[in-house]
Design a protein around this motif. Structure first.
Motif, mmCIF file in Angstrom:
data_model
loop_
_atom_site.group_PDB
_atom_site.id
_atom_site.type_symbol
_atom_site.label_atom_id
_atom_site.label_comp_id
_atom_site.label_asym_id
_atom_site.label_seq_id
_atom_site.Cartn_x
_atom_site.Cartn_y
_atom_site.Cartn_z
ATOM 1 N N UNK A 177 0.820 -1.205 0.000
ATOM 2 C CA UNK A 177 0.000 0.000 0.000
ATOM 3 C C UNK A 177 0.857 1.258 0.000
ATOM 4 N N UNK A 178 2.051 1.150 0.630
ATOM 5 C CA UNK A 178 2.953 2.299 0.691
ATOM 6 C C UNK A 178 3.356 2.806 -0.687
ATOM 7 N N UNK A 179 3.361 1.901 -1.681
ATOM 8 C CA UNK A 179 3.706 2.319 -3.039
ATOM 9 C C UNK A 179 2.627 3.230 -3.611
ATOM 10 N N UNK A 181 0.629 5.024 -1.749
ATOM 11 C CA UNK A 181 0.652 6.265 -0.970
ATOM 12 C C UNK A 181 1.769 7.185 -1.421
ATOM 13 N N UNK A 182 2.948 6.593 -1.683
ATOM 14 C CA UNK A 182 4.068 7.421 -2.129
ATOM 15 C C UNK A 182 3.744 8.069 -3.469
ATOM 16 N N UNK A 183 3.155 7.289 -4.367
ATOM 17 C CA UNK A 183 2.839 7.821 -5.697
ATOM 18 C C UNK A 183 1.789 8.923 -5.599
ATOM 19 N N UNK B 66 -4.169 11.251 2.963
ATOM 20 C CA UNK B 66 -4.029 9.808 2.836
ATOM 21 C C UNK B 66 -5.103 9.134 3.685
ATOM 22 N N UNK B 99 7.917 8.916 4.393
ATOM 23 C CA UNK B 99 7.286 7.838 5.149
ATOM 24 C C UNK B 99 8.297 7.108 6.031
ATOM 25 N N UNK B 103 9.231 3.883 1.166
ATOM 26 C CA UNK B 103 8.349 3.695 0.012
ATOM 27 C C UNK B 103 8.958 4.180 -1.293
ATOM 28 N N UNK B 105 10.298 3.553 -5.077
ATOM 29 C CA UNK B 105 9.796 2.655 -6.107
ATOM 30 C C UNK B 105 10.914 1.685 -6.478
#
Lengths: 282, 275
Positions: A177-179, A181-183, B66, B99, B103, B105
């Motif tokens: 899920x963090x991916x 959120x980061x995006x 978020x 974060x 996080x 990529x």
């Protein structure tokens, strides 16, 4: 070394760490037996079998020779083409269904789930018969674009899409899920995050299972047998079966089988390698 | 005191970078935040501290949406993000987020991580995006790692890349969600050093952290939260060294002496009974 000496001392003293001589003998016997018994069975089979008859029935080289080159240029080629068509159609449809399955709109989720349940629950053969026999009866005068090729692509794709949709959905959900959120935090829209960040990672996860699906499709393409095909449209199984019944000999079936393995074995080796690579990356 | 969005800021009281009014958030029937009021002024560094489960991360995540607030108002850089018609993607461009678990990529190189959103969201050309990316990598001291994949970097380096990635969008405000909590102790310093330099450069920062040293040295204001409410806030010297509230005192003493057993018997001096 101190450790070895200690072990020897323990053996001499008969501590619980050592196996009794009787147990050691039993273990050796068991190991020998596990090789000796299968060897005996094979030997017996070889001695009692009518080898000449078997060789003629399964591996008559003169007959096998007459299958070439058509078994490759027509039959194997058609098998590959049918599989490729079904795979591409199934992948596109499956991708759409997977996205629907993950949609925020309940109707889409429901439709996707219904599709998956229906086509996973039906035998592929029934779908083939439905497409090959049912559809032409229901819509007389309507011809599938591409003839048999179109029919196979459609029937194989319908079935494959259900499995692929589930595979793709699982792949997308496996991306943390963090991916997302980061995006999203960088200002990307949901769609952009899916395309640029989540999908490339999901892709790596789903390649091995999708390759497995390709192997299954490769074999299922034999179901075209039930569509009633012309000589030029025959694939491996139909080709082998026709030759086998014409010559009253099993060799063509064996040759056709070898052609399948020619493709499926390297593919499954590839799957194993991809899985190992993915495993290392985690 | 508040100016309307779009109107020129008054020199005496600039509009806050973050304005939080009556913010509530509940998950199911569990209230995580109850009626939070908080402002962060432009250029200000605010550290939010408090025990885990006190809602400080949720507060931060409500600012970047978020998490969707259950009630209340959040205004970021003059835009009310809790309004129904807000273009949240546009608001988030002005808010950098860092974060706990970085996080990054994993399928992109460091440079790819820093240029993706610049190119896709800000529509910058490749050259321009790479120039900005390298500038920011240099800022966090990782100019030589541009072509590495994140997996090749240490945790501290990954977090510095994550900071550079956020900075590449040229945000007016940075949010840090426990940026050093997932790091090995010896890697914490390099990340805090980068953050401190950022603060000295005048960046507006809201930092959820357990690093009291950082809060003491860098924060303009420290906010102590417990059980979904702000218990007290003030200058770091006041909150950390002379806390007014009993709960703040208890939290801080537990940090200084982690072996203290929480609970009413915390003043007991006699040794623990032998096992």
């Amino acid at each position: 070394m101190g450790i070895t000496e200690g072990t020897r001392a323990a053996e001499a003293a008969g501590t619980p760490y050592t196996v009794s001589p009787a147990a050691a003998r039993r273990r050796t016997l068991l190991r020998a037996g596990s090789y000796a018994v299968p060897a005996a069975v094979v030997l017996l089979a070889v001695l009692t079998a009518d080898r000449a008859r078997l060789a003629d029935q399964f591996a008559r080289l003169s007959l096998a020779g007459t299958m070439f080159p058509e078994v490759l240029t027509v039959a194997l080629l058609n098998t590959v083409l049918y599989t490729a068509g079904g795979f591409v159609f199934g992948l596109v449809l499956g991708l759409g269904i997977a996205v629907m399955r993950l949609s925020g709109v309940r109707l889409y989720r429901w439709l996707a789930m219904a599709y998956i349940e229906v086509f996973r629950g039906l035998p592929a053969l029934l779908v083939f018969v439905f497409v090959g026999v049912g559809v032409p009866l229901a819509f007389p005068g309507v011809h599938f674009p591409g003839g048999v090729y179109g029919q196979v692509t459609f029937a194989l794709g319908l079935v494959a899409a259900a499995y692929m949709a589930e595979t793709i959905r699982a792949g997308i959900e496996a991306v943390p899920r963090g991916q997302w959120e980061a995006a999203r935090s960088l200002g990307m829209s949901h769609g952009r995050a899916l395309v640029s960040v989540v999908a490339p990672q999901a892709f790596r996860i789903v390649v091995p299972p999708l390759t497995n699906e390709l192997i299954l499709l490769f074999k299922d393409s034999s179901l075209v047998l039930f569509l009633g095909v012309t000589l030029q449209d025959r694939e491996l199984t139909k080709f082998g079966q026709d030759m086998a019944s014409a010559s009253a000999n099993t060799t063509p079936i064996v040759v056709a089988g070898c052609c399948y393995l020619l493709i499926t074995v390297p593919l499954s080796v590839l799957v194993r390698r991809l899985e190992r690579r993915n495993h290392r990356m985690r | 005191m508040r100016t309307h969005p779009g109107s020129p800021p008054e020199p005496s009281t600039p509009p806050p970078a973050i304005e939080i009014r009556g913010l509530c958030k509940s998950f199911g029937n569990k209230d995580v935040l109850s009626s939070i009021d908080l402002d962060v002024a432009p250029g200000e560094v605010v550290c939010v501290i408090g025990p885990s489960g006190s809602g400080k991360s949720t507060l931060l995540r409500c600012v970047s949406l978020l998490e969707t607030p259950s009630a209340g108002r959040v205004v970021v850089n003059g835009t009310e993000v809790t309004a129904a018609e807000v273009d949240i993607d546009r608001v988030r461009r002005g808010v950098g987020m860092v974060f706990q678990h970085f996080n990054l990529f994993p399928h992109l190189t460091v440079l790819g991580n820093l240029t993706l959103a610049q190119r896709r969201v800000l529509r910058r050309g490749r050259k321009e995006a790479e120039r900005v990316a390298r500038e920011n990598l240099d800022r966090v001291g990782l100019a030589d790692r541009a072509d590495d994949y994140p997996a090749r970097l240490s945790g501290g380096q990954q977090q510095r890349v994550a900071i550079a990635r956020a900075l590449s969008m040229e945000p007016r405000l940075m949010l840090f969600d426990e940026p050093t909590s997932a790091l090995d102790p010896e890697l914490v310093g390099e990340v805090l050093a980068v953050m401190r330099r950022l603060a000295l450069d005048g960046m507006t920062m809201m930092v959820v952290t357990h690093e009291m040293g950082f809060a003491r040295q860098v924060a303009d204001r420290v906010v102590f939260m417990d059980a979904g409410t702000v218990i007290e806030e003030g200058g770091p010297a006041q909150v950390l060294e002379a806390p007014r509230h009993e709960r703040t005192r208890r939290f801080l003493s537990r940090l200084l002496d982690p072996l203290t057993v929480p609970g009413p018997a915390r003043t007991r001096q006699e040794p623990a009974p032998a096992r």
